[in-house]
Write a protein that holds these residues in place. Structure first.
Motif, PDB file in Angstrom:
ATOM      1  N   PRO A 725       0.800  -1.223   0.000  1.00 37.30           N
ATOM      2  CA  PRO A 725       0.000   0.000   0.000  1.00 37.30           C
ATOM      3  C   PRO A 725       0.829   1.268   0.000  1.00 37.30           C
ATOM      4  CG  PRO A 725      -0.065  -1.086   2.152  1.00 37.30           C
ATOM      5  CD  PRO A 725       0.585  -2.046   1.212  1.00 37.30           C
ATOM      6  N   ILE A 726       2.085   1.187   0.474  1.00 37.53           N
ATOM      7  CA  ILE A 726       2.931   2.374   0.491  1.00 37.53           C
ATOM      8  C   ILE A 726       3.404   2.743  -0.911  1.00 37.53           C
ATOM      9  CG2 ILE A 726       5.130   1.159   0.814  1.00 37.53           C
ATOM     10  CD1 ILE A 726       5.897   3.375   2.818  1.00 37.53           C
ATOM     11  N   LEU A 727       3.335   1.783  -1.826  1.00 32.09           N
ATOM     12  CA  LEU A 727       3.784   2.006  -3.199  1.00 32.09           C
ATOM     13  C   LEU A 727       2.602   2.505  -4.027  1.00 32.09           C
ATOM     14  CD1 LEU A 727       6.351   1.573  -4.983  1.00 32.09           C
ATOM     15  CD2 LEU A 727       5.327  -0.577  -5.703  1.00 32.09           C
ATOM     16  N   ARG A 728       2.646   3.773  -4.409  1.00 33.86           N
ATOM     17  CA  ARG A 728       1.547   4.383  -5.173  1.00 33.86           C
ATOM     18  C   ARG A 728       2.113   5.069  -6.414  1.00 33.86           C
ATOM     19  NH1 ARG A 728      -3.311   4.999  -2.971  1.00 33.86           N
ATOM     20  NH2 ARG A 728      -3.656   7.016  -3.983  1.00 33.86           N
ATOM     21  N   PRO A 729       2.470   4.285  -7.431  1.00 33.10           N
ATOM     22  CA  PRO A 729       3.043   4.875  -8.642  1.00 33.10           C
ATOM     23  C   PRO A 729       1.994   5.644  -9.432  1.00 33.10           C
ATOM     24  CG  PRO A 729       2.575   2.563  -9.007  1.00 33.10           C
ATOM     25  CD  PRO A 729       2.291   2.830  -7.550  1.00 33.10           C
ATOM     26  N   TYR A 730       2.479   6.530 -10.291  1.00 34.52           N
ATOM     27  CA  TYR A 730       1.570   7.233 -11.190  1.00 34.52           C
ATOM     28  C   TYR A 730       1.095   6.284 -12.280  1.00 34.52           C
ATOM     29  CZ  TYR A 730       2.489  11.794  -9.188  1.00 34.52           C
ATOM     30  OH  TYR A 730       2.551  12.866  -8.338  1.00 34.52           O
ATOM     31  N   GLN A 731      -0.187   6.329 -12.526  1.00 31.25           N
ATOM     32  CA  GLN A 731      -0.786   5.614 -13.644  1.00 31.25           C
ATOM     33  C   GLN A 731      -1.607   6.623 -14.436  1.00 31.25           C
ATOM     34  OE1 GLN A 731      -2.526   1.746 -12.728  1.00 31.25           O
ATOM     35  NE2 GLN A 731      -1.755   1.875 -10.631  1.00 31.25           N
ATOM     36  N   GLY A 732      -2.017   6.224 -15.605  1.00 33.01           N
ATOM     37  CA  GLY A 732      -2.828   7.136 -16.394  1.00 33.01           C
ATOM     38  C   GLY A 732      -3.103   6.588 -17.767  1.00 33.01           C
ATOM     39  N   PHE A 733      -3.844   7.381 -18.537  1.00 32.79           N
ATOM     40  CA  PHE A 733      -4.129   6.980 -19.909  1.00 32.79           C
ATOM     41  C   PHE A 733      -4.152   8.208 -20.800  1.00 32.79           C
ATOM     42  CE2 PHE A 733      -8.202   7.956 -18.096  1.00 32.79           C
ATOM     43  CZ  PHE A 733      -9.011   8.424 -19.123  1.00 32.79           C
ATOM     44  N   ALA A 734      -3.927   7.970 -22.069  1.00 34.35           N
ATOM     45  CA  ALA A 734      -3.881   9.061 -23.042  1.00 34.35           C
ATOM     46  C   ALA A 734      -4.437   8.573 -24.368  1.00 34.35           C
ATOM     47  CB  ALA A 734      -2.447   9.568 -23.217  1.00 34.35           C
ATOM     48  N   PHE A 735      -5.014   9.506 -25.120  1.00 28.74           N
ATOM     49  CA  PHE A 735      -5.500   9.224 -26.464  1.00 28.74           C
ATOM     50  C   PHE A 735      -4.823  10.162 -27.451  1.00 28.74           C
ATOM     51  CE2 PHE A 735      -9.160   7.520 -24.070  1.00 28.74           C
ATOM     52  CZ  PHE A 735      -9.264   6.281 -24.680  1.00 28.74           C
ATOM     53  N   PHE A 736      -4.475   9.594 -28.611  1.00 31.69           N
ATOM     54  CA  PHE A 736      -3.877  10.361 -29.700  1.00 31.69           C
ATOM     55  C   PHE A 736      -4.694  10.114 -30.962  1.00 31.69           C
ATOM     56  CE2 PHE A 736      -0.645   9.247 -26.665  1.00 31.69           C
ATOM     57  CZ  PHE A 736       0.150  10.376 -26.533  1.00 31.69           C
TER      58      PHE A 736
END
Length: 739
Positions: A725-736
């Protein structure tokens, strides 16, 4: 100095200066120094440091507090969306059937004046109770009686007529609400959560920071140029107020204003948002003469010159007549809930509604993409295909969800310049008086070109399809974490990082966890669902989709089987692991999609394999990478192949959901936080690299895509990792889109 400026302005305009002297008795230089000294005072900074933990806690629970109030009290006592904006665009008449959010009923009654039929929905039955008592009063009272209650706050008269004249006209839930509130209400202007907050802000907070004179300015209807002149001289107070709202009131009070945290976060990329809001209100509206939103809160009442349309005498007869016709329907529940009931009536061949206008106010600002898709997909089925229009406004500068982008909306100019006006002059009669919305949009259904289809979580009705139990998660997590150790001690043969070697390494990694691959990642890949929810679908029904690194074909399950069959003629799941594709083939066959879904085992960076197994260049509608691009060594080649396959002229769409090294907003943080985020990103980068995952950066897309690919949307956030739970990396999505 300030008094001389005011006198000069008065002489030019031939006005008496005595009124201004009431508002500006203190020397401006002293006030400036006092305010500046107060702002920079160590005492104030000490105070803020003391309350910072409290403000931090409040920010974490603000949404819980807001939704706790739903069903327990009125949140909005006034609609905080200026109906003048949409009325100018929609041009409502008797032929229109509108569905909207009820809120405090102000905008709904405004539409009623134009003769439109209106269905107003609200999840908070207390808001419906407020609307019902307004409607009841409008039907049976004279204009002067109606105005005395809802503009002048004559609550004694309301109490007098409530038992025998009003209560019988209310539904049971609304009657129960007013039975409890009728003896205690003393002002509709300061009623409910937002009304109470307004009292604190405008009647207590403003005088404390030197803005108490604005109340007299509103009472005397000070002309715009004179009001702005005084503001210009004393602008430090406006800056102080904006700063304090950002630092103190925003984390503490937004719940009472009825503003979810997600909506506020839409403005994170802007600098000095609240100062911009103040400038919009002061310089782009006739603040004292026409802006009833702030006048009402500052004065505590509406007058006949500055009030909502439904409180104006010239509109009352039309509103009353149209209400008596039954032009307003109030519904306790969501818009989606009402529309589902409406569709059920249609299926049963009973009378149902077809809407020409959906006025959605700002409520989609705080909705996750999945909720927006769910609402818009059923809304489209209830709209008139020829005349249907969807209107909404936003705290964001642009369209904040790809689903709304698929509607091909047009932005409305909320602040049109006046023809012939000099620089700095504005049309006070033609702009949004609220000033808090940074964009407004309208979409015509007939010009959309896309369909907004329902989404799913799984093709199976069994909610236990994916075993996400702690034991399964622990076992799979152990396999993932131990794999690099097995490689290091020689239990697993490591291949050189060539194209063929990478494929063998991936297969070795996944072959003993393929059966539980999806279960472990259900609570791990947080950007996958919104990315697949936001995939565009066209009305043509002959789309081609390539899912790169699609593995078990789990990604396809986020779109219902009937939608896939209706909108796609070909779907290709590409992966380098045969073990994962075996799971995909079984899943596809089980649900009868083998005729349109093909599972291809090949390396997407191998040009010969791409040409051999995949469609021709320029023939594909969608290419997606769902947490696969970060595991492909040659990312540039993968992106180039995706771009080459896609259709041009804006028809081809590239979607990427993955882990990211940074959020892209670190430059907005204070230096100590920036340093911590930098160290954290390095730790994340090292941790994921052990499993062959290389966190993405913006440079990956800049180097791998040409100028013909334009970014349409991007969203990044922090997401949790199972067992850590201490590990909270950035995630995300993108459209091109390929131009």
């Amino acid at each position: 100095m300030c008094e001389r400026n005011v006198n000069r302005s008065a002489r030019i305009k031939g006005k008496n200066v005595s009124m201004k002297q009431k508002f500006n008795r203190l020397d401006c230089t002293n006030r400036f120094e006092d305010a500046l000294g107060w702002c920079m005072s160590p005492v104030m900074w000490f105070f803020l440091s003391i309350i910072s933990p409290f403000l931090f806690v409040m920010k974490q629970v603000t949404d819980k507090l807001l939704f706790f109030m739903v069903g327990r009290n009125v949140i909005y006592n006034v609609n905080w969306e200026d109906p003048r904006v949409e009325r100018a665009v929609l041009k409502l008449n008797e032929d229109d059937n509108v569905i909207t959010i009820a809120s405090a009923g102000c905008n709904s009654l405004d539409y009623i004046i134009d003769g439109a039929r209106v269905t107003a929905c609200d999840l908070n039955d207390c808001q419906i109770a407020l609307c019902e008592i307004k409607v009841a009063c409008a039907k049976i009272l004279t204009y002067d009686e109606f105005f005395s209650i809802f503009a002048s706050n004559d609550c004694d008269f309301l109490r007098e007529i409530y038992p025998k004249r009003l209560r019988p006209m209310l539904t049971a839930p609304s009657a129960s609400f007013w039975d409890e509130k009728i003896d205690t209400i003393d002002s509709f202007m300061y009623f409910g959560a937002s009304g109470g907050l307004a009292y604190v802000a405008f009647r207590i907070f403003f005088p404390m920071i030197g803005l108490g004179w604005i109340r007299n300015a509103c009472a005397e209807r000070m002309p715009p140029n004179e009001f702005q002149g005084i503001i210009d001289v004393n602008k430090v107070y406006i800056k102080t107020a904006a700063w304090l709202i950002k630092k103190v009131l925003e984390p503490f009070a937004i719940a009472f204003a009825g503003v979810p945290l997600r909506q506020i976060q839409l403005g994170n990329k802007r600098h000095n948002t609240w100062l911009t809001v103040f400038e919009n209100i002061i310089y782009r509206t006739d603040f004292c003469g026409d802006n009833y939103f702030y006048n009402g809160y500052i004065l505590g009442y509406f007058d006949k010159h500055c009030c909502p349309n439904y409180l104006k005498e010239e509109n009352f007869a039309r509103m009353q007549a149209n209400l008596k016709k039954g032009n307003l329907t109030l519904y306790t529940g969501t818009i989606e809930g009402f529309l589902k009931e409406n569709m059920a009536l249609k299926a049963a061949k009973k009378p149902y509604d077809t809407f020409t206008v959906a006025s959605l106010l700002d409520h989609m600002d705080w909705m996750p993409h999945e909720w927006i898709n769910s609402e818009i997909s059923i809304l489209m089925k209830n709209m008139d295909p020829a005349t249907g229009r969807v209107f909404w406004r936003s705290f964001a500068n642009d369209v904040h969800s790809p689903i709304l982008q698929h509607l091909n909306p047009v932005e409305i100019d909320q602040y049109p310049e006046v023809e012939g006006a000099h620089a700095g002059q504005y049309a006070y009669h033609s702009c949004d008086r609220v000033g808090m919305y940074f964009s407004s949009w309208i979409a015509n259904i007939s010009e959309c070109g896309n369909t907004i289809e329902p989404r799913s979580i799984s093709w199976s009705d069994d909610s236990t399809t994916f075993d996400t139990s702690f034991l399964t998660t622990l076992k799979t997590g152990f396999k993932i974490v131990s794999f690099p150790i097995k490689q290091a001690i020689g239990l697993v043969e490591t291949q050189k990082e060539t194209a063929n070697g990478h494929g063998k390494n991936i297969e070795a990694f996944y072959q003993d966890q393929a059966s539980v691959y999806d279960s472990f990642r259900e609570n791990f890949l947080h950007a996958r669902c919104p990315m697949l929810t936001c995939l565009p679908t066209k009305t043509s029904g002959d789309m081609v989709w390539i899912d790169v690194g699609g593995g078990t074909a789990r990604n396809l399950e986020f779109i219902p089987v009937d939608v896939l069959k209706a909108r796609f003629k070909k779907i290709i799941v590409v992966d380098i692991s045969p073990s994962l594709l075996d799971v995909a083939k079984a899943r596809v066959a089980k649900h009868g999609l083998s005729d349109i879904v093909e599972c291809v085992c090949c390396d997407f960076t191998d040009e010969r394999s791409v040409k051999k197994h995949l469609p021709a260049a320029g023939s594909v509608d969608i290419v997606t990478f769902s947490y696969s691009l970060s595991m492909i060594p040659n990312k540039k080649c993968a992106l180039e192949n995706a771009e080459r396959l896609l259709k041009s002229n804006g028809e081809g769409c590239l979607g990427v959901a993955d882990f990211f090294e940074r959020s892209g907003r670190e430059h907005l943080l204070q230096y100590p936080i920036q340093l911590l985020r930098f160290i954290e990103s390095k730790a994340h980068k090292y941790y994921f690299r052990c499993d062959g995952v290389h966190l993405l950066t913006d440079e990956v897309f800049e180097n791998g895509l040409t100028s013909t690919m334009s970014k349409q949307f991007e969203e990044k956030f922090r997401g949790s990792v199972p067992l850590l739970p201490i590990l909270r990396p950035y995630q995300g999505f993108a459209f091109f889109a390929k131009e």
